[in-house]
Design a protein around this motif. Structure first.
Motif, PDB file in Angstrom:
ATOM      1  N   VAL B  53     -19.842 -10.644   1.801  1.00  0.00           N
ATOM      2  CA  VAL B  53     -18.593  -9.883   1.757  1.00  0.00           C
ATOM      3  C   VAL B  53     -18.843  -8.452   1.276  1.00  0.00           C
ATOM      4  O   VAL B  53     -18.422  -7.492   1.924  1.00  0.00           O
ATOM      5  N   ILE B  54     -19.557  -8.285   0.156  1.00  0.00           N
ATOM      6  CA  ILE B  54     -19.735  -6.906  -0.339  1.00  0.00           C
ATOM      7  C   ILE B  54     -20.583  -6.076   0.624  1.00  0.00           C
ATOM      8  O   ILE B  54     -20.281  -4.917   0.864  1.00  0.00           O
ATOM      9  N   THR B  55     -21.605  -6.685   1.205  1.00  0.00           N
ATOM     10  CA  THR B  55     -22.475  -5.914   2.097  1.00  0.00           C
ATOM     11  C   THR B  55     -21.721  -5.458   3.341  1.00  0.00           C
ATOM     12  O   THR B  55     -21.998  -4.390   3.879  1.00  0.00           O
ATOM     13  N   SER B  56     -20.757  -6.261   3.772  1.00  0.00           N
ATOM     14  CA  SER B  56     -20.038  -5.893   4.994  1.00  0.00           C
ATOM     15  C   SER B  56     -19.210  -4.627   4.806  1.00  0.00           C
ATOM     16  O   SER B  56     -18.780  -4.024   5.783  1.00  0.00           O
ATOM     17  N   ASP B  78     -16.169   1.024   8.506  1.00  0.00           N
ATOM     18  CA  ASP B  78     -16.837   1.359   9.766  1.00  0.00           C
ATOM     19  C   ASP B  78     -17.428   0.138  10.450  1.00  0.00           C
ATOM     20  O   ASP B  78     -17.357   0.003  11.675  1.00  0.00           O
ATOM     21  N   ASN B  79     -18.022  -0.766   9.636  1.00  0.00           N
ATOM     22  CA  ASN B  79     -18.653  -1.949  10.216  1.00  0.00           C
ATOM     23  C   ASN B  79     -17.634  -2.795  10.955  1.00  0.00           C
ATOM     24  O   ASN B  79     -17.890  -3.282  12.049  1.00  0.00           O
ATOM     25  N   TYR B  80     -16.475  -2.951  10.319  1.00  0.00           N
ATOM     26  CA  TYR B  80     -15.430  -3.756  10.943  1.00  0.00           C
ATOM     27  C   TYR B  80     -14.934  -3.099  12.227  1.00  0.00           C
ATOM     28  O   TYR B  80     -14.652  -3.766  13.214  1.00  0.00           O
ATOM     29  N   GLN B  81     -14.867  -1.774  12.168  1.00  0.00           N
ATOM     30  CA  GLN B  81     -14.424  -1.048  13.360  1.00  0.00           C
ATOM     31  C   GLN B  81     -15.408  -1.276  14.517  1.00  0.00           C
ATOM     32  O   GLN B  81     -15.006  -1.565  15.648  1.00  0.00           O
ATOM     33  N   LEU B  82     -16.701  -1.207  14.179  1.00  0.00           N
ATOM     34  CA  LEU B  82     -17.723  -1.424  15.205  1.00  0.00           C
ATOM     35  C   LEU B  82     -17.600  -2.821  15.817  1.00  0.00           C
ATOM     36  O   LEU B  82     -17.657  -2.998  17.034  1.00  0.00           O
ATOM     37  N   VAL B  83     -17.392  -3.809  14.947  1.00  0.00           N
ATOM     38  CA  VAL B  83     -17.290  -5.190  15.428  1.00  0.00           C
ATOM     39  C   VAL B  83     -16.076  -5.335  16.339  1.00  0.00           C
ATOM     40  O   VAL B  83     -16.159  -5.914  17.426  1.00  0.00           O
ATOM     41  N   ASN B 262     -28.646  -3.259  12.015  1.00  0.00           N
ATOM     42  CA  ASN B 262     -27.437  -2.889  11.278  1.00  0.00           C
ATOM     43  C   ASN B 262     -26.875  -4.115  10.553  1.00  0.00           C
ATOM     44  O   ASN B 262     -25.894  -4.713  10.975  1.00  0.00           O
ATOM     45  N   VAL B 263     -27.536  -4.474   9.465  1.00  0.00           N
ATOM     46  CA  VAL B 263     -27.165  -5.694   8.754  1.00  0.00           C
ATOM     47  C   VAL B 263     -25.694  -5.697   8.307  1.00  0.00           C
ATOM     48  O   VAL B 263     -24.993  -6.687   8.497  1.00  0.00           O
ATOM     49  N   PRO B 264     -25.171  -4.597   7.721  1.00  0.00           N
ATOM     50  CA  PRO B 264     -23.762  -4.633   7.310  1.00  0.00           C
ATOM     51  C   PRO B 264     -22.809  -4.955   8.471  1.00  0.00           C
ATOM     52  O   PRO B 264     -21.856  -5.715   8.283  1.00  0.00           O
ATOM     53  N   ALA B 268     -20.346  -8.071   8.784  1.00  0.00           N
ATOM     54  CA  ALA B 268     -18.912  -7.881   9.018  1.00  0.00           C
ATOM     55  C   ALA B 268     -18.443  -8.814  10.134  1.00  0.00           C
ATOM     56  O   ALA B 268     -17.337  -9.372  10.073  1.00  0.00           O
ATOM     57  N   SER B 269     -19.295  -9.011  11.145  1.00  0.00           N
ATOM     58  CA  SER B 269     -18.903  -9.933  12.224  1.00  0.00           C
ATOM     59  C   SER B 269     -18.823 -11.363  11.694  1.00  0.00           C
ATOM     60  O   SER B 269     -17.948 -12.121  12.102  1.00  0.00           O
ATOM     61  N   VAL B 270     -19.708 -11.710  10.773  1.00  0.00           N
ATOM     62  CA  VAL B 270     -19.643 -13.045  10.162  1.00  0.00           C
ATOM     63  C   VAL B 270     -18.317 -13.210   9.419  1.00  0.00           C
ATOM     64  O   VAL B 270     -17.615 -14.218   9.571  1.00  0.00           O
TER      65      VAL B 270
END
Lengths: 309, 298
Positions: B53-56, B78-83, B262-264, B268-270
């Motif tokens: 959660v924190i890394t995402s 940003d990560n969530y946006q990308l996903v 891009n691990v974060p 985020a997808s997880v």
């Protein structure tokens, strides 16, 4: 709610409830039966049939080829290796999960503070897909960018998925991470069904906690242990999603379990005949193990397993 | 459900030594071993989830530099946006269609079959159907996947959502019938009898009496099946091919292959794919947990 009704004794309904036109009732079972025959029973028979054929999985022609697939599979050293890896993961993950699940189940069946809190957090792994869990651990265990490197802990920063024995260990750990909560839940239910009076009698005789655990709890959990072990054993036999995403059978063939072996032969080497033979072996091994476990529990175990819920 | 065997748990035992009487348990020593293992395992369960959660919420550059267990200094979406921009709403919809499209018919068919099996328990045909479903519990999906693949190709359903739905229904049926039949069996016979005397047909009895009385079991079985199908990986990986037919677990896998550096974003997808189930879990924890052990807990 309306469900709180007095529970009648189980068993066969009296003859009086026999219905006039049981013909109309038969029709009610037909949709379920048809779907199950088409996509459950026929495929099971089909896999046996396909193991005597040659098919690449892409073209239209499937030709009979006798025992060719079977002799190819049985003479391939890949089969004993896959069987060995499967049994290794099965045995070790049983050995890790069973004692832990029993102890946690007993604890959760008690009346501690924070029990609800524990229970809420505890069962999250049950909700995650194997793919999500595998992806998480792949990132977490990365030797360069994972947890170990980030915390500067050398023993955590090993190449976990790059060395055979370590990868097997990781698979066992992740399987345990995913399923210990489930089995704890089973044991929690089992412990709660043990009559309180048995403990009271033991207490009057001066039995301590350890003595009560070994003399009452453990024997009373016999059927739960058999159910849980059956699920573990059959579950690890068909472990596919997790290993497919986590290691894809690697490094080398170190984690190439039976189910993955079948997939690779069928869908990567395009040899559907040998892959079907492996599938038949998978079914036979699963049935044999389930029967052995059921035999261990005596006849009653099957009843208690199947009655369920 | 089943009758409980235990007598009243809260009974106080009066002891001759005249020790202080407690209200609940006569003698409750602390279960140290169980407690230690439970808390330890809780930590093992929580730490990876916390880390995900924190890394995402960390920026990719931040990820390589910061302490992995520290919360992000500058949280980013940003990560969530990308996903979300990588078609995850479509995959979500696919998963939803497959889950609902499988669970509704599976539970409906199972309920009808379970009703027939319980009501006409002397009928030979229904007896063998019941036996077949019991045996069906032992069929592993993996072992039948090659013939299923062949059947789906021959039906010209390869690479469609229906290809995922049909086997999912079939493999949900055995356990659903078993659990539902156990619950229908617990409905008092007198109720069925009085419905019959009122001249109700079997259809009416099924929908007006048996279904409402066993609704909690129906919900439990539905949740259990939905979770299995929602998280299923094998059927989508074998029976679909094009990106627009992906369900969430398969989408996760290919996203991870594409964005492995891009691990974060991967994490985020997880989080995003798990969120719907987590919300369900918070809303209906009891139903869900009893659903998970449905048919096994005894």
């Amino acid at each position: 709610m309306s469900t709180i009704v007095t529970v009648p004794p189980r068993g066969r309904p009296p003859a009086a409830t026999r219905v006039r036109g049981s013909g109309s009732l038969v029709w009610l079972a037909v949709p379920a039966l048809l779907v199950f025959l088409a996509f459950g029973v026929i495929p099971l028979l089909g896999v046996l049939a396909l193991s005597f054929t040659t098919w690449d999985g892409l073209s239209q022609d499937i030709s009979f080829s006798g025992l060719a697939s079977w002799s190819a599979v049985l003479s391939d050293p890949g089969l004993p290796h896959a069987l060995w890896v499967t049994f290794l993961i099965m045995a070790l993950s049983w050995l890790v999960q069973t004692p832990a699940s029993i102890l946690i189940g007993v604890f959760l069946a008690g009346h501690q503070r924070y029990r609800t809190l524990i229970a809420v957090l505890y069962f999250i792994p049950l909700l995650l897909s194997s793919a999500a869990i595998a992806i998480t651990y792949k990132a977490l265990l990365d030797p360069n960018f994972g947890l170990g490197a980030g915390l500067g802990l050398d023993f955590l920063a090993q190449d976990w998925l790059g060395e055979g024995p370590l990868a097997v260990g990781v698979v066992i750990f992740v399987v345990s991470w995913q399923f210990i909560p489930f089995h704890s839940l089973l044991y929690q239910g089992g412990v709660r069904q043990i009559p309180r009076s048995m403990y009271e009698a033991a207490e009057l005789d001066g039995a301590g906690r350890v003595r009560k655990f070994f003399s009452i709890t453990l024997p009373q959990l016999k059927y739960t242990i058999i159910t849980s072990s059956t699920l573990m054993v059959v579950g690890s036999l068909t472990l596919f999603d997790l290993i497919f995403v986590l290691t894809a059978g690697g490094p080398g063939d170190a984690t190439r379990v039976l189910a993955l072996d079948m997939y690779k032969r069928g869908y990567q080497a395009n040899l559907m005949g040998p892959a079907s033979a492996i599938a038949v072996i998978l079914v036979l091994v699963g049935l044999a193990l389930a029967l052995v476990l059921r035999r261990l529990g005596g006849r009653d175990a099957s009843a208690s397993q199947l009655e369920g819920a | 459900m089943a009758t409980t065997l235990s007598d009243k748990p809260g009974r106080t035992v009066i002891r001759p030594s005249g020790r202080r009487r407690r209200r609940t348990r006569p003698r409750e020593t602390k279960n140290w071993i169980g407690g230690t293992i439970s808390w330890l395992w809780l930590a093992i369960v929580i730490i990876p989830i916390y880390w995900v959660v924190i890394t995402s919420f960390k920026a990719q550059s931040d990820y390589y530099l910061s302490n992995p267990m520290a919360p992000p200094t500058a949280p980013t979406l940003d990560n969530y946006q990308l996903v979300i921009e990588s078609d995850f709403p479509l995959y979500f919809l696919n998963s939803l269609i497959v889950a609902v499209g499988s669970v509704v018919p599976a539970v409906l068919f199972s309920f009808m079959a379970a009703y027939a099996i319980v009501r006409a328990s002397t009928n030979r045909f229904l007896k063998s159907v019941n036996w077949l479903f019991l045996m069906g519990l032992a069929i592993p999906l993996q072992a039948t996947i090659i013939p299923i693949y062949l059947i789906i190709i021959r039906l010209h359903l390869y690479d469609s959502l229906l290809a995922l739905i049909l086997p999912s229904i079939a493999f949900a049926i055995p356990l659903s019938v078993l659990v539902l039949a156990n619950f229908i069996r617990d409905v008092p016979k007198e109720l069925f009898e009085s419905m019959r005397l009122d001249g109700a047909s079997e259809q009416t009895t099924l929908w007006r009496l048996a279904f409402p009385l066993t609704r909690p079991a129906v919900v439990t079985v539905s949740i259990y099946n939905a979770l299995q199908i929602w998280n299923g990986f094998l059927l989508p990986v074998i029976l679909t091919q094009s990106p627009d037919k992906r369900t969430l677990p398969l989408a996760l896998w290919s996203f991870q292959g594409e964005y492995s550096v891009n691990v974060p974003a991967v994490l985020a997808s997880v989080v995003l794919t798990t969120l719907p189930i987590l919300i369900l879990y918070v809303v209906g924890r009891r139903q869900l947990l009893s659903g998970l052990t449905a048919g096994f807990g005894k």
